[in-house]
Motif scaffolding. Structure first.
Motif, mmCIF file in Angstrom:
data_model
loop_
_atom_site.group_PDB
_atom_site.id
_atom_site.type_symbol
_atom_site.label_atom_id
_atom_site.label_comp_id
_atom_site.label_asym_id
_atom_site.label_seq_id
_atom_site.Cartn_x
_atom_site.Cartn_y
_atom_site.Cartn_z
ATOM 1 N N ILE A 60 -1.335 2.421 4.741
ATOM 2 C CA ILE A 60 -1.602 3.850 4.520
ATOM 3 C C ILE A 60 -0.814 4.345 3.305
ATOM 4 O O ILE A 60 -1.336 5.094 2.474
ATOM 5 C CB ILE A 60 -1.242 4.665 5.786
ATOM 6 N N HIS A 61 0.431 3.896 3.181
ATOM 7 C CA HIS A 61 1.272 4.258 2.036
ATOM 8 C C HIS A 61 0.593 3.840 0.717
ATOM 9 O O HIS A 61 0.413 4.657 -0.192
ATOM 10 C CB HIS A 61 2.634 3.566 2.190
ATOM 11 N N GLU A 62 0.172 2.573 0.647
ATOM 12 C CA GLU A 62 -0.451 2.080 -0.591
ATOM 13 C C GLU A 62 -1.798 2.751 -0.839
ATOM 14 O O GLU A 62 -2.162 3.015 -1.983
ATOM 15 C CB GLU A 62 -0.614 0.561 -0.547
ATOM 16 N N LEU A 63 -2.549 2.995 0.266
ATOM 17 C CA LEU A 63 -3.842 3.673 0.105
ATOM 18 C C LEU A 63 -3.646 5.090 -0.426
ATOM 19 O O LEU A 63 -4.465 5.592 -1.198
ATOM 20 C CB LEU A 63 -4.577 3.733 1.453
ATOM 21 N N SER A 64 -2.542 5.732 -0.024
ATOM 22 C CA SER A 64 -2.293 7.089 -0.514
ATOM 23 C C SER A 64 -2.083 7.079 -2.023
ATOM 24 O O SER A 64 -2.630 7.927 -2.734
ATOM 25 C CB SER A 64 -1.065 7.693 0.168
ATOM 26 N N HIS A 65 -1.294 6.104 -2.518
ATOM 27 C CA HIS A 65 -1.151 5.961 -3.974
ATOM 28 C C HIS A 65 -2.530 5.732 -4.597
ATOM 29 O O HIS A 65 -2.909 6.365 -5.573
ATOM 30 C CB HIS A 65 -0.321 4.717 -4.329
ATOM 31 N N SER A 66 -3.275 4.760 -4.009
ATOM 32 C CA SER A 66 -4.521 4.307 -4.626
ATOM 33 C C SER A 66 -5.581 5.394 -4.646
ATOM 34 O O SER A 66 -6.252 5.592 -5.659
ATOM 35 C CB SER A 66 -5.062 3.091 -3.878
ATOM 36 N N PHE A 162 13.651 5.052 1.244
ATOM 37 C CA PHE A 162 13.893 3.901 0.370
ATOM 38 C C PHE A 162 13.008 3.975 -0.868
ATOM 39 O O PHE A 162 13.450 3.762 -1.992
ATOM 40 C CB PHE A 162 13.636 2.607 1.146
ATOM 41 N N ASN A 163 11.719 4.319 -0.637
ATOM 42 C CA ASN A 163 10.799 4.370 -1.779
ATOM 43 C C ASN A 163 11.095 5.515 -2.724
ATOM 44 O O ASN A 163 10.646 5.513 -3.863
ATOM 45 C CB ASN A 163 9.352 4.452 -1.295
ATOM 46 N N LEU A 164 11.848 6.506 -2.245
ATOM 47 C CA LEU A 164 12.161 7.633 -3.121
ATOM 48 C C LEU A 164 13.473 7.444 -3.873
ATOM 49 O O LEU A 164 13.886 8.319 -4.633
ATOM 50 C CB LEU A 164 12.180 8.938 -2.321
ATOM 51 N N MET A 170 10.694 1.410 -7.671
ATOM 52 C CA MET A 170 10.380 2.271 -6.530
ATOM 53 C C MET A 170 9.585 3.500 -6.996
ATOM 54 O O MET A 170 9.660 3.890 -8.158
ATOM 55 C CB MET A 170 11.681 2.748 -5.886
ATOM 56 N N ASP A 171 8.887 4.126 -6.040
ATOM 57 C CA ASP A 171 8.140 5.342 -6.365
ATOM 58 C C ASP A 171 9.070 6.408 -6.936
ATOM 59 O O ASP A 171 8.686 7.171 -7.816
ATOM 60 C CB ASP A 171 7.466 5.887 -5.102
ATOM 61 N N GLY A 172 10.313 6.450 -6.434
ATOM 62 C CA GLY A 172 11.275 7.449 -6.901
ATOM 63 C C GLY A 172 11.560 7.328 -8.397
ATOM 64 O O GLY A 172 11.834 8.334 -9.058
HETATM 65 ZN ZN LIG Z 1 4.917 3.443 -2.905
#
Ligand SMILES: [Zn+2]
Length: 388
Positions: A60-66, A162-164, A170-172
């Motif tokens: 879901i995390h990756e799909l949100s980016h995509s 962590f991702n932020l 990282m996404d952050g």
């Molecule tokens: Zn991410």
């Protein structure tokens, strides 16, 4: 390669790397051994189930980016699940700070939303979510079926946090660059974000050494190299952006005719410095070689195409049967950076160069890396060179 297709969501292929099941084995062992009374089968099963649910959250995390990327017009190839997380292959990254910010923040935001949804579900089911979270944190060895809800809430929030971290990859790191890029040029914003990320990696590595945590040291190395890689990508971009196709393409390449066998292409590769070929229809030129004038360019056979074809077909197969007929054409004044992006999107290693209708040669991946290497050691080279 090495990945198994699972399913598709809105045209995005979701794949699982063949090493992915390792994490399930690891989780089974870890959770199986949590209880002090030897190996517990129920604990092992809990480990597998909870890890599968977590990876659904990662998807879901990756799909949100995509999906955010696709909505803004950036093509997404696929999402691959690895034992340590997911990777979305987004063909081209947005550069406008607003777009980059939205795309980067969408992933962690989805985990926060999942955590909130789980809190709501828990509350509706009359679970005291706060108390069960505290109990789990106080006694992590007792994690089991009864703590599945607080465990998933905790891990989703950890994923988001962590991702932020404000560090590439990282996404952050992207969020930080997007914010910086609103007040300074893009290149300086990247350099600053890279430096912040590497400083953070040093701190984390130091903390890992002091506390003897191998995991932190590994994460520090991962962040440090990710930041360096982002810095390099931007350096390549800065060099390529200032140049056009005319500065780098290979003139007068050897050509193939559609009726020649694949073995002839292999011979040319071995005898010359060239590995990608235009395929030209029509009469042979004065030297007996195929000549690609005007619009007689019939196709393209790249090195990768040839290797793939030779795995399937015998060497006497005619080139016409396996050549590419659908490929981007580039002009002398196209920016090298744009062309590099188009080549990546089309997954092609060489493109034909045209001046109006006239075919002039090929621009290959090797040309791109050569121009980058030469100009990064000697930027004056360009000024001394007169080009067509
Ligand atoms: Zn991410």
């Amino acid at each position: 390669m090495g990945s198994i297709r699972l399913f598709r969501v809105r045209g995005i292929e979701i794949k699982m790397h063949i090493t992915f099941p390792l994490i399930l084995v690891y989780a089974a062992i870890q959770f199986g051994l949590l209880s002090r009374r030897g190996f517990s089968l129920s604990g092992a099963l809990f480990g597998v189930v909870v890890t599968l649910i977590l990876f659904a959250c990662v998807v879901i995390h990756e799909l949100s980016h995509s999906l955010t990327a696709m909505r803004m017009g950036f093509p997404v190839r696929d999402i691959t699940l690895l034992p340590l997380g997911g990777v979305a292959q987004i063909e081209r990254m947005p550069e406008k700070p607003g777009q980059e910010f939205l795309m980067a923040v969408a992933g962690p935001l989805s985990n926060v939303i999942i955590a909130i949804a789980l809190v709501v579900i828990g509350t509706l089911a009359r679970v005291n979510v706060a108390a069960s979270l505290l109990a789990m944190l106080r006694n992590p060895l007792a994690i089991g079926w009864s703590s599945i809800l607080p465990y998933l809430i905790f891990t989703n929030l950890s994923l988001a946090a962590f991702n932020l971290l404000p560090a590439f990859p990282m996404d952050g790191g992207r969020v930080l660059r997007a914010l910086l890029a609103t007040v300074m040029p893009h290149a300086r914003a990247t350099a600053t974000a890279v430096a912040v990320g590497q400083a953070l990696a040093w701190l984390l590595g130091l903390a890992g050494l002091l506390t003897g945590s191998l995991l932190w040291i590994l994460v520090a190395v991962f962040i440090f190299s990710g930041a360096a890689q982002e810095g390099r990508m931007i350096a390549v971009k800065n060099v390529l952006e200032g140049l056009s196709v005319r500065h780098a393409f290979s003139r007068r390449p050897l050509a193939l005719s559609p009726d020649q066998p694949l073995s002839h292409a292999a011979d040319l590769i071995l005898e010359s410095f060239q590995s990608d070929f235009p395929v030209c229809a029509g009469e042979l030129g004065p030297d007996g070689e195929p000549a690609c004038d005007l619009d007689r360019l019939a196709g393209l056979l790249t090195h990768t195409d040839l290797i793939r074809a030779l795995r399937q077909y015998p060497p006497d197969t005619p080139v016409r049967q396996v050549m590419r007929v659908d490929f981007p054409r580039v002009r002398l004044d196209d920016s090298l950076y744009d062309v590099q992006q188009r080549m990546a999107e089309n997954r092609i290693d060489a493109v034909p160069v045209f001046d109006g209708e006239r075919f002039l040669g090929l621009l290959t991946r090797r040309d791109l890396s050569e121009v980058y290497q030469l100009l990064s050691v000697s930027p004056e080279l360009l000024r001394h060179r007169e080009v067509v």
